[in-house]
Motif scaffolding. Structure first.
Motif, mmCIF file in Angstrom:
data_model
loop_
_atom_site.group_PDB
_atom_site.id
_atom_site.type_symbol
_atom_site.label_atom_id
_atom_site.label_comp_id
_atom_site.label_asym_id
_atom_site.label_seq_id
_atom_site.Cartn_x
_atom_site.Cartn_y
_atom_site.Cartn_z
ATOM 1 N N VAL A 138 0.824 -1.208 0.000
ATOM 2 C CA VAL A 138 0.000 0.000 0.000
ATOM 3 C C VAL A 138 0.857 1.256 0.000
ATOM 4 O O VAL A 138 0.571 2.229 -0.711
ATOM 5 N N GLU A 139 1.944 1.245 0.788
ATOM 6 C CA GLU A 139 2.791 2.429 0.900
ATOM 7 C C GLU A 139 3.848 2.516 -0.199
ATOM 8 O O GLU A 139 4.435 3.574 -0.396
ATOM 9 N N SER A 140 4.079 1.437 -0.915
ATOM 10 C CA SER A 140 5.096 1.466 -1.974
ATOM 11 C C SER A 140 4.420 1.560 -3.340
ATOM 12 O O SER A 140 4.142 2.655 -3.837
ATOM 13 N N ASP A 141 4.120 0.425 -3.943
ATOM 14 C CA ASP A 141 3.468 0.440 -5.250
ATOM 15 C C ASP A 141 2.087 1.081 -5.177
ATOM 16 O O ASP A 141 1.649 1.750 -6.121
ATOM 17 N N GLY A 142 1.383 0.867 -4.059
ATOM 18 C CA GLY A 142 0.052 1.444 -3.922
ATOM 19 C C GLY A 142 0.068 2.959 -4.011
ATOM 20 O O GLY A 142 -0.852 3.572 -4.561
ATOM 21 N N ALA A 143 1.107 3.588 -3.470
ATOM 22 C CA ALA A 143 1.211 5.048 -3.538
ATOM 23 C C ALA A 143 1.362 5.515 -4.983
ATOM 24 O O ALA A 143 0.798 6.537 -5.384
ATOM 25 N N ARG A 144 2.107 4.760 -5.772
ATOM 26 C CA ARG A 144 2.275 5.117 -7.192
ATOM 27 C C ARG A 144 0.964 4.910 -7.959
ATOM 28 O O ARG A 144 0.613 5.683 -8.849
ATOM 29 N N VAL A 145 0.228 3.859 -7.584
ATOM 30 C CA VAL A 145 -1.083 3.622 -8.198
ATOM 31 C C VAL A 145 -2.006 4.805 -7.923
ATOM 32 O O VAL A 145 -2.658 5.333 -8.837
ATOM 33 N N SER A 146 -2.056 5.234 -6.678
ATOM 34 C CA SER A 146 -2.941 6.343 -6.315
ATOM 35 C C SER A 146 -2.575 7.626 -7.037
ATOM 36 O O SER A 146 -3.459 8.364 -7.509
ATOM 37 N N ALA A 147 -1.288 7.898 -7.125
ATOM 38 C CA ALA A 147 -0.860 9.105 -7.838
ATOM 39 C C ALA A 147 -1.341 9.088 -9.285
ATOM 40 O O ALA A 147 -1.784 10.110 -9.832
ATOM 41 N N ARG A 148 -1.280 7.915 -9.913
ATOM 42 C CA ARG A 148 -1.726 7.794 -11.301
ATOM 43 C C ARG A 148 -3.251 7.922 -11.398
ATOM 44 O O ARG A 148 -3.759 8.585 -12.309
ATOM 45 N N VAL A 149 -3.971 7.316 -10.465
ATOM 46 C CA VAL A 149 -5.432 7.430 -10.463
ATOM 47 C C VAL A 149 -5.844 8.895 -10.351
ATOM 48 O O VAL A 149 -6.694 9.382 -11.107
ATOM 49 N N TYR A 150 -5.235 9.621 -9.419
ATOM 50 C CA TYR A 150 -5.610 11.018 -9.211
ATOM 51 C C TYR A 150 -5.241 11.876 -10.422
ATOM 52 O O TYR A 150 -5.958 12.831 -10.756
ATOM 53 N N GLN A 151 -4.142 11.530 -11.078
ATOM 54 C CA GLN A 151 -3.778 12.259 -12.295
ATOM 55 C C GLN A 151 -4.838 12.061 -13.375
ATOM 56 O O GLN A 151 -5.267 13.016 -14.039
ATOM 57 N N LEU A 152 -5.301 10.819 -13.535
ATOM 58 C CA LEU A 152 -6.323 10.529 -14.537
ATOM 59 C C LEU A 152 -7.649 11.203 -14.180
ATOM 60 O O LEU A 152 -8.335 11.740 -15.061
ATOM 61 N N VAL A 153 -8.020 11.173 -12.902
ATOM 62 C CA VAL A 153 -9.255 11.831 -12.467
ATOM 63 C C VAL A 153 -9.217 13.316 -12.811
ATOM 64 O O VAL A 153 -10.190 13.891 -13.321
ATOM 65 N N THR A 154 -8.097 13.950 -12.539
ATOM 66 C CA THR A 154 -7.960 15.377 -12.832
ATOM 67 C C THR A 154 -8.072 15.634 -14.328
ATOM 68 O O THR A 154 -8.712 16.605 -14.756
ATOM 69 N N GLN A 155 -7.478 14.764 -15.135
ATOM 70 C CA GLN A 155 -7.569 14.917 -16.588
ATOM 71 C C GLN A 155 -9.004 14.789 -17.088
ATOM 72 O O GLN A 155 -9.373 15.395 -18.098
ATOM 73 N N TRP A 156 -9.816 14.026 -16.377
ATOM 74 C CA TRP A 156 -11.214 13.838 -16.753
ATOM 75 C C TRP A 156 -12.124 14.921 -16.168
ATOM 76 O O TRP A 156 -13.349 14.835 -16.243
ATOM 77 N N GLY A 157 -11.531 15.936 -15.566
ATOM 78 C CA GLY A 157 -12.321 17.025 -15.007
ATOM 79 C C GLY A 157 -12.983 16.693 -13.694
ATOM 80 O O GLY A 157 -14.015 17.285 -13.344
ATOM 81 N N GLY A 158 -12.406 15.761 -12.939
ATOM 82 C CA GLY A 158 -13.021 15.313 -11.695
ATOM 83 C C GLY A 158 -12.314 15.828 -10.457
ATOM 84 O O GLY A 158 -11.433 16.693 -10.525
ATOM 85 N N SER A 159 -12.692 15.267 -9.323
ATOM 86 C CA SER A 159 -12.133 15.644 -8.029
ATOM 87 C C SER A 159 -11.478 14.437 -7.373
ATOM 88 O O SER A 159 -12.017 13.326 -7.431
ATOM 89 N N ILE A 160 -10.339 14.664 -6.707
ATOM 90 C CA ILE A 160 -9.646 13.575 -6.031
ATOM 91 C C ILE A 160 -10.302 13.230 -4.695
ATOM 92 O O ILE A 160 -9.915 12.262 -4.056
ATOM 93 N N SER A 161 -11.287 14.020 -4.277
ATOM 94 C CA SER A 161 -12.028 13.700 -3.061
ATOM 95 C C SER A 161 -13.477 14.119 -3.244
ATOM 96 O O SER A 161 -13.783 15.308 -3.333
ATOM 97 N N ALA A 162 -14.367 13.135 -3.278
ATOM 98 C CA ALA A 162 -15.784 13.429 -3.476
ATOM 99 C C ALA A 162 -16.520 13.620 -2.156
ATOM 100 O O ALA A 162 -17.369 14.493 -2.044
ATOM 101 N N GLU A 163 -16.207 12.792 -1.139
ATOM 102 C CA GLU A 163 -16.956 12.906 0.113
ATOM 103 C C GLU A 163 -16.162 12.551 1.357
ATOM 104 O O GLU A 163 -16.632 12.780 2.469
ATOM 105 N N HIS A 164 -14.962 12.022 1.241
ATOM 106 C CA HIS A 164 -14.216 11.600 2.427
ATOM 107 C C HIS A 164 -13.225 12.636 2.914
ATOM 108 O O HIS A 164 -12.632 12.465 3.974
#
Length: 482
Positions: A406-432
């Motif tokens: 979670v803290e190693s590869d998972g952190a890189r996964v999350s960074a990529r997910v958030y980058q893609l979300v931003t490219q799609w015009g979204g938010s990295i935090s919807a309710e949490h």
């Protein structure tokens, strides 16, 4: 920080025997976040019993240069209520402040202490024939102060909105030890900024919410709950649009989950049953509510007809309506237990994100394969609130991975997910919220103007970063004195 013993002695005299402890055994349960990802240390745990005690404590902490980390039910998902590892911050719990202060049936509103638990509020207003239309899986521990501070959402946002739409008034203690009190809402008030909105969603970084006035709605007479199996998320969205057109104000919930989630749920929950005999790639959970019992038969027959039409038009494969309240509750138990079931399955990184509602099916279809291709062995599972564009995107670790992933590869996964979300015009935090889990990603990906304004507001209200340091947004200098 000045002499900690002097501070604790003075704090103890303010809070009394029940209000302060530095006993490691009593502190321990509150130092780790719900997901078990962050563990910190604290100088002590303070549990004031009134707003006046919060004021005195904040002023004392200011005098001694002590940071304060507010905590509600400790059920957050982003480490926003967990102190850092320095052990110099004071953990502040409002759980002793749990009174319902005033109830106005005619105006359909209630004023409560911040430490009132959500489920307690539900039960209290139900006796008056009303309800507070926000619920979530952690309702048995989540406090109103925490829900306000994180602008919580849940499964009824489709009809009633987030906490921001349900909060009529706020009482909060500022970093200077002053009380901002706006608990008696005016329907018309043009005295400048709507200041209560500063505290809603600010995660305790601008003020400590001590009281709140909330909007209530009539209790429902009954509900009609349906479960539909579909071939795709596109079909589920088409079904959502039909429900909106047909039922408008009665549509309160529309949730989606894929077959993978349902499989895990059936394994995880004792005696859980599949709502439909056959497996389907996607499942939709639909809820219609009636405030008048006379309206229930029409809603039930209406949903039956709509689902029959959907199956005929190939928007659904199969469907069932809950025969009674117990079955309706069982359907919702499946939805509300996805996160704990996924947590029990093994390491994963979870993403509470949103994209424009109309783009949600395409986002899931395109982004999932990108992540699985770039990070071999992972599996992407998306589920959530189709009606408001809020996706809970879980990326499961490869087989055999341990928690360190979670803290190693998972952190890189999350960074990529958030980058893609931003490219799609979204938010990295919807309710949490942002907490400490996403503070770096927000700084990296947020629109510069938005980030600058967030920092300016923080600097204006809490220039020394004494309230919940290291959460949501850090000042531009990137440091704080704690």
């Amino acid at each position: 920080m000045r002499n900690s013993s002097n501070f604790l002695d003075a704090a103890s005299s303010i809070l009394g025997e029940k209000g302060l402890t530095d006993d490691p055994e009593l502190l321990e349960p509150w130092l780790t976040d719900w997901r078990g990802r962050y563990t910190g240390r604290a100088l002590a745990l303070a549990s004031p019993g009134s707003t006046e005690e919060v004021v005195a404590l904040v002023r004392l902490a200011r005098e001694h240069d002590v940071a304060i980390v507010p905590q509600g039910g400790n059920s957050g998902m982003c480490g926003g209520a967990t102190p850092d590892t320095s052990g110099t911050a004071l953990l502040l719990s409002l759980r002793r402040m749990n009174s319902i202060r005033a109830f106005d049936h005619a105006d359909r509103r209630v004023t409560c202490d911040a430490g009132v638990v959500l489920q307690t509020l539900h039960e209290a207003v139900a006796t008056e024939g009303l309800r507070f239309p926000l619920t979530l899986g952690g309702k048995g521990s989540a406090t109103l102060g925490g829900l306000v501070s994180t602008n919580a959402g849940g499964t009824q946002v489709l009809r009633h909105g987030t906490m921001r739409a349900l909060v009529l008034g706020v009482e909060a203690v500022t970093p200077q030890g002053d009380v901002f009190s706006d608990l008696d809402p005016l329907k018309k008030d043009n005295r400048g900024f709507d200041l209560k909105q500063l505290f809603i969603g600010s995660e305790g970084t601008l003020g400590i919410v001590t009281g709140v006035t909330l909007r209530l709605v009539p209790a429902i007479a009954d509900r009609v709950v349906g479960w539909v199996g579909t071939d795709s998320l596109e079909s589920a969205r088409a079904l959502l649009l039909r429900c909106r057109d047909r039922f408008s104000g009665a549509l309160e919930g529309f949730e989606v989950l894929p077959a993978q989630c349902l499989d895990v749920l059936i394994d995880h929950i004792p005696d859980a049953r599949r709502p439909l005999a056959d497996a389907h790639p996607w499942n939709a959970l639909i809820e219609l509510v009636a405030e008048d019992i006379a309206d229930v038969p029409a809603l039930r027959s209406g949903l039956e007809n709509l689902l029959a039409e959907a199956i005929e038009d190939r928007l659904g494969r199969d469907a069932v309506l809950a025969a009674n309240e117990a079955q309706a509750a069982a359907f919702w138990d499946l939805r509300e237990n996805i996160s704990p079931a996924e947590k029990a399955r093994g390491p994963a990184v979870q993403h509470d994100i949103s994209v424009p509602e109309a783009r949600m099916p395409a986002f899931i279809a395109k982004v999932g394969p990108v992540i699985e291709r770039e990070f071999p062995g992972t599996r992407v599972v998306g589920f959530g609130h189709l009606g408001d564009g809020n996706i809970h995107l879980h990326v499961l670790a490869p087989e055999g991975a341990d928690k360190a992933w979670v803290e190693s590869d998972g952190a890189r996964v999350s960074a990529r997910v958030y980058q893609l979300v931003t490219q799609w015009g979204g938010s990295i935090s919807a309710e949490h919220g942002i907490g400490q889990a996403k503070v770096g990603q927000l700084a990296r990906l947020a629109d510069p103007a938005r980030l600058d304004l967030l920092r300016r507001v923080k600097a204006a209200l809490d220039p020394d970063e004494r309230f919940n340091p290291g959460k949501l947004v850090a000042l531009a200098k990137g440091t704080h004195p704690h």
